[in-house]
Scaffold this motif. Structure first.
Motif, PDB file in Angstrom:
ATOM      1  N   ARG A   1      -1.810   0.779  -6.679  1.00  0.00           N
ATOM      2  CA  ARG A   1      -1.289   1.587  -7.776  1.00  0.00           C
ATOM      3  C   ARG A   1      -1.089   3.019  -7.289  1.00  0.00           C
ATOM      4  NH1 ARG A   1      -1.187  -2.992  -9.079  1.00  0.00           N
ATOM      5  NH2 ARG A   1      -1.735  -3.926 -11.088  1.00  0.00           N
ATOM      6  N   PRO A   2      -0.054   3.700  -7.790  1.00  0.00           N
ATOM      7  CA  PRO A   2       0.153   5.094  -7.373  1.00  0.00           C
ATOM      8  C   PRO A   2      -0.886   6.015  -7.995  1.00  0.00           C
ATOM      9  CG  PRO A   2       1.710   4.506  -9.090  1.00  0.00           C
ATOM     10  CD  PRO A   2       0.975   3.243  -8.742  1.00  0.00           C
ATOM     11  N   GLU A   3      -1.074   7.159  -7.380  1.00  0.00           N
ATOM     12  CA  GLU A   3      -2.021   8.143  -7.907  1.00  0.00           C
ATOM     13  C   GLU A   3      -1.568   8.663  -9.265  1.00  0.00           C
ATOM     14  OE1 GLU A   3      -4.007  12.449  -6.565  1.00  0.00           O
ATOM     15  OE2 GLU A   3      -2.443  11.492  -5.352  1.00  0.00           O
ATOM     16  N   LYS A   4      -0.264   8.765  -9.466  1.00  0.00           N
ATOM     17  CA  LYS A   4       0.302   9.199 -10.744  1.00  0.00           C
ATOM     18  C   LYS A   4       1.578   8.407 -10.977  1.00  0.00           C
ATOM     19  CE  LYS A   4       2.420  13.127  -8.331  1.00  0.00           C
ATOM     20  NZ  LYS A   4       2.545  14.605  -8.264  1.00  0.00           N
ATOM     21  N   TRP A   5       2.155   8.555 -12.170  1.00  0.00           N
ATOM     22  CA  TRP A   5       3.313   7.739 -12.522  1.00  0.00           C
ATOM     23  C   TRP A   5       4.627   8.503 -12.452  1.00  0.00           C
ATOM     24  CZ3 TRP A   5       2.399   2.875 -12.104  1.00  0.00           C
ATOM     25  CH2 TRP A   5       1.123   2.383 -12.377  1.00  0.00           C
TER      26      TRP A   5
ATOM     27  N   LEU B   1       0.088   3.904  -2.365  1.00  0.00           N
ATOM     28  CA  LEU B   1      -0.415   2.993  -3.397  1.00  0.00           C
ATOM     29  C   LEU B   1      -1.823   2.585  -3.001  1.00  0.00           C
ATOM     30  CD1 LEU B   1       2.732   0.683  -3.826  1.00  0.00           C
ATOM     31  CD2 LEU B   1       2.169   2.749  -5.110  1.00  0.00           C
ATOM     32  N   GLU B   2      -2.748   2.714  -3.927  1.00  0.00           N
ATOM     33  CA  GLU B   2      -4.154   2.434  -3.602  1.00  0.00           C
ATOM     34  C   GLU B   2      -4.751   1.434  -4.582  1.00  0.00           C
ATOM     35  OE1 GLU B   2      -6.095   6.192  -3.630  1.00  0.00           O
ATOM     36  OE2 GLU B   2      -5.023   6.947  -1.862  1.00  0.00           O
TER      37      GLU B   2
ATOM     38  N   TYR C   1       6.799  11.413 -10.019  1.00  0.00           N
ATOM     39  CA  TYR C   1       6.842  12.153  -8.759  1.00  0.00           C
ATOM     40  C   TYR C   1       8.121  12.977  -8.695  1.00  0.00           C
ATOM     41  CZ  TYR C   1       2.982   9.352  -6.934  1.00  0.00           C
ATOM     42  OH  TYR C   1       1.756   8.768  -6.740  1.00  0.00           O
TER      43      TYR C   1
ATOM     44  N   GLN D   1       4.648   1.871 -15.331  1.00  0.00           N
ATOM     45  CA  GLN D   1       3.331   1.269 -15.167  1.00  0.00           C
ATOM     46  C   GLN D   1       3.366  -0.241 -15.359  1.00  0.00           C
ATOM     47  OE1 GLN D   1       0.335   3.321 -17.380  1.00  0.00           O
ATOM     48  NE2 GLN D   1      -1.323   1.937 -16.800  1.00  0.00           N
TER      49      GLN D   1
ATOM     50  N   ASP E   1       0.793  -1.229   0.000  1.00  0.00           N
ATOM     51  CA  ASP E   1       0.000   0.000   0.000  1.00  0.00           C
ATOM     52  C   ASP E   1       0.826   1.281   0.000  1.00  0.00           C
ATOM     53  OD1 ASP E   1       1.061  -0.220   2.521  1.00  0.00           O
ATOM     54  OD2 ASP E   1      -0.831   0.035   3.598  1.00  0.00           O
ATOM     55  N   ARG E   2       2.166   1.162  -0.104  1.00  0.00           N
ATOM     56  CA  ARG E   2       2.977   2.379  -0.088  1.00  0.00           C
ATOM     57  C   ARG E   2       4.422   2.064  -0.460  1.00  0.00           C
ATOM     58  NH1 ARG E   2       2.699   0.127   4.786  1.00  0.00           N
ATOM     59  NH2 ARG E   2       4.316   0.431   6.363  1.00  0.00           N
TER      60      ARG E   2
END
Length: 486
Positions: free
Chosen positions: A465-469, A485-486, A471, A455, A435-436
Motif C-alpha cells: 500500500r502507498p504511504e498516502k493516496w 508500496l509497503e 502524490y 484506495q 512493492d513499488r
C-alpha cells in the motif's frame, strides 16, 4: 576468472540469433549473398519438406485433400510459392479457401519448426561437452516476420523445456521485449537482455525502465555504454531486481492471421495499439499458442486489435476465458473464423446488434456509458465488447481499452478495476510491482503529475500500500521516479 559462467550458443544466422539470415550484419562483414527470404531452396530442405508432409499426412491423398494439390506421389511434393511477393500467402487471403490457407500455414510452421529442431540438436551437443554450464541462446530481430523463422512463444517454450536461458536485444521497442518476456515468464525460461553498441544516456534510462518492467534477470552491457552512465546505474540499479511486474491486461498477438500476412514484422494494428496504450497502462502480450496452453487465466482483460483467422484451439481458449469471467475487447474486422472457415466460436459470443458508431461517439469522443450499454454482450460470467468501427477510428478503440481497464465495474460491479496511476498521453509510462510503482518520463520535457490513487483498487490484492493516496511528482526529462508500496 578461473571458470566459465555461461556459454553463448551462437546459431548460424545474424549475430548468432535463432532464425534465418537477414543480412543485418552486412555492415560488419560484407556478405555477397545475404538477404531476408525463405532459405530453403536446396535439395536438403526440399527433401526435409517432403518428409514433413509424409509424416504429417501419411498418404498423398491426404496431402492433396488438405492442400488442394493433385500430386501423384510424395516425390512431387514441393513448397507453395515463396517468392518475394508472397503469392501463396496472398492467394490464401484472397481466396479464403481452407486448402490455400493450410498449405501456406503448414509450410511456415515447418520452416519455423526446423529452427526449433536445430536448437534442440545444438543444445544437446553443447551439453554433452559442458554438462554443468548455463547455456544462453539469443532471440532477436525485434520482428516476427515469417521469413526470419523466429516464433516468440515457441522458442521460450522450448528454452524452458531444455533449461536454457534466452537473451534479446534490450534497446528495441517495448512491444518486442514484452512479447518475449511474457512468454519466458509464462513458460519458465530465464530472460536476459543485451544492447547494441553506442547506447546514449537517455536510452540507458529507457533500457533500465524497460528491463525492470519486463522482469529481466540478467543485464549484459558493453564497457563503453557502462562508462558513460555510471551515475545512472548508481541512481536506478535498485530497480533491476528480476521481479515480474503485476499485469492483468494482455494484448493478443494473432499469429495465424499474422502468418497469412507475411509482409509485416508484427500486425500494424497490434503494434500501434501497444505503442499508444503504453502511456496509459502496462500490459503483457500473448499469442494463440500461449492461450491454448492456459496463459489467459492470469488476466482480466484481453485486447484484440485485429485478427480474422485463428486456430480452433486458440478460439476455444478465448471463449473459455470469457465464460470464466474475463472481458474480451475487439473491433469490427469482418468476422472471425477458423482456418477451415468455420464460425470462430462454438456458440455466438459477439454482440448481435450493435448500433452505428455515432451512438457511442456522438460528438467524435467516446461515450463510455453508451459503449457499455450497446457494445457489450454477457457470455457466461464474462463479456465480449465489440467496437463497431474499423481502424480509421482507432482512437476510440484506445479510449475504450483504457476505460475498460480502469472502470470495468461500470460494466459489471462484480468485475475488478485495474490500479489507476495516470492515463494521460504525456510521455510518461508506468509499471506496477508488488512493492513499488515506477514512472518513466521518456520525453525531452519536464512533466508534472498529480496522482490520486484509488484506495479501492488495492483491496483484495496481494500488493503493498502507498504511504498516502495522493502524490504530486515532477519528472525531469528522461528520468525515473518511484512510489513505494509497503
Amino acid at each position: 576468472g578461473d571458470k566459465i559462467d555461461f556459454l553463448r550458443l551462437a546459431l548460424p544466422a545474424d549475430y548468432g540469433e535463432i532464425g534465418y539470415p537477414a543480412a543485418m550484419t552486412s555492415w560488419l562483414v560484407p556478405q555477397e549473398h545475404a538477404h531476408p527470404g525463405f532459405w530453403c531452396g536446396d535439395r536438403y530442405a526440399r527433401a526435409a519438406f517432403r518428409k514433413f508432409a509424409e509424416q504429417k499426412f501419411r498418404t498423398i491423398g491426404a496431402v492433396n485433400a488438405a492442400w488442394g494439390t493433385e500430386w501423384k506421389s510424395f516425390d512431387e511434393v514441393t513448397f507453395p510459392d515463396v517468392g518475394d511477393d508472397y503469392a501463396a500467402a496472398r492467394r490464401a487471403c484472397e481466396s479464403r479457401r481452407p486448402s490455400d490457407r493450410r498449405r501456406w500455414l503448414d509450410f511456415v510452421a515447418w520452416y519455423h519448426d526446423s529452427q526449433l529442431d536445430f536448437m534442440r540438436q545444438a543444445v544437446a551437443i553443447v551439453r554433452r561437452h559442458f554438462p554443468e554450464i548455463e547455456i544462453v541462446v539469443s532471440i532477436g530481430y525485434a520482428s516476427e516476420k515469417p521469413v526470419f523463422g523466429n516464433d516468440y512463444s515457441a522458442i521460450p517454450k522450448l528454452a524452458a523445456e531444455l533449461d536454457v536461458s534466452l537473451q534479446t536485444p534490450g534497446n528495441v521497442g517495448y512491444f518486442p521485449l514484452k512479447r518475449v518476456s511474457t512468454a519466458c515468464h509464462f513458460y519458465g525460461a530465464r530472460y536476459y537482455t543485451e544492447p547494441p553498441g553506442g547506447v546514449d544516456r537517455n536510452r540507458q534510462v529507457a533500457r533500465i525502465f524497460n528491463d525492470a518492467s519486463n522482469g529481466t534477470q540478467v543485464w549484459f552491457d558493453y564497457p563503453g555504454n557502462l562508462a558513460g552512465a555510471v551515475d545512472l546505474f548508481q541512481q536506478y540499479k535498485q530497480h533491476l531486481t528480476g521481479q515480474r511486474a503485476i499485469n492483468d491486461v494482455a494484448i493478443l498477438m494473432p499469429m495465424t492471421d499474422h502468418r497469412l500476412h507475411p509482409q509485416h514484422g508484427f500486425p500494424p494494428e497490434v503494434l500501434e495499439t501497444a505503442s499508444r496504450l503504453r502511456e496509459r497502462m502496462d500490459y503483457d502480450v500473448i499469442d494463440e499458442l500461449m492461450a491454448a496452453d492456459g496463459a489467459l487465466k492470469n488476466y482480466r482483460l484481453l485486447i484484440m486489435p485485429t485478427g480474422q483467422v485463428f486456430e480452433t484451439e486458440a478460439l476455444a481458449a478465448i471463449e473459455r476465458f470469457v465464460r470464466g469471467g474475463g472481458v474480451l475487447l475487439c473491433r469490427e474486422v469482418g468476422g472471425i473464423e477458423t482456418i477451415d472457415g468455420a464460425r470462430g466460436f462454438s456458440e455466438p459470443v459477439m454482440p448481435e446488434t450493435v448500433p452505428g458508431i455515432d451512438a457511442i461517439a456522438p460528438d467524435g469522443a467516446l461515450d463510455y456509458d453508451a459503449a457499455v450499454k450497446h457494445c457489450a454482450r454477457r457470455v457466461g460470467r464474462g463479456y465480449v465488447v465489440k467496437l463497431p468501427a474499423g481502424w480509421d477510428r482507432s482512437e476510440l478503440f484506445y479510449d475504450l481499452a483504457t476505460r475498460l481497464n480502469f472502470d470495468l465495474k461500470r460494466l459489471d460491479p462484480k468485475l475488478r478495476n485495474g490500479i489507476l496511476v495516470e492515463t494521460e498521453d504525456n510521455g510518461v509510462a508506468t509499471t506496477l510491482f508488488a512493492d513499488r510503482i515506477l514512472l518513466h518520463n521518456f520525453s525531452d520535457g519536464q512533466v508534472s503529475l498529480k496522482i490520486p490513487l484509488r484506495q479501492e483498487d488495492f483491496e483484495d490484492r496481494v500488493i503493498g500500500r502507498p504511504e498516502k493516496w495522493e502524490y504530486e511528482l515532477t519528472l525531469a526529462p528522461y528520468s525515473i521516479e518511484v512510489i513505494a508500496l509497503e
